[in-house]
Design a protein around this motif. Structure first.
Motif: not given
Length: 77
Positions: A15, A19, A38-39, A42, A46
């Motif tokens: 990342i 964000t 959404e964060y 993600k 990760t």
């Protein structure tokens, strides 16, 4: 009394952009929740790597005997 923290390494993460912004005052609650979902999605997908600087490698001696490690970090983005 003061506490001094000395970094022993860093977290290498794919990342590379910020964000979430700390100033969300202009977002409606629904929009904030959408961004947050959404964060989280993600971040969950990760994989980051903990990189310990060479001079602190001895800190890892015996680490395989533990089930958990507590990592303190300060994200820069």
């Amino acid at each position: 009394m003061s506490i001094e923290l000395i970094p022993v390494g860093y977290v290498a993460s794919p990342i590379k952009t910020d964000t979430l912004k700390s100033d969300i005052s202009d977002l409606a609650q629904g929009e904030f929740n959408k961004i947050t979902r959404e964060y989280r999605k993600k971040v969950k997908a990760t994989v980051a790597e903990l990189v310990i600087n060479q001079e602190y490698q001895e800190l890892l001696d015996g680490i395989d005997e533990f089930s958990h490690v507590l990592v303190l970090y300060w994200p820069h983005l």
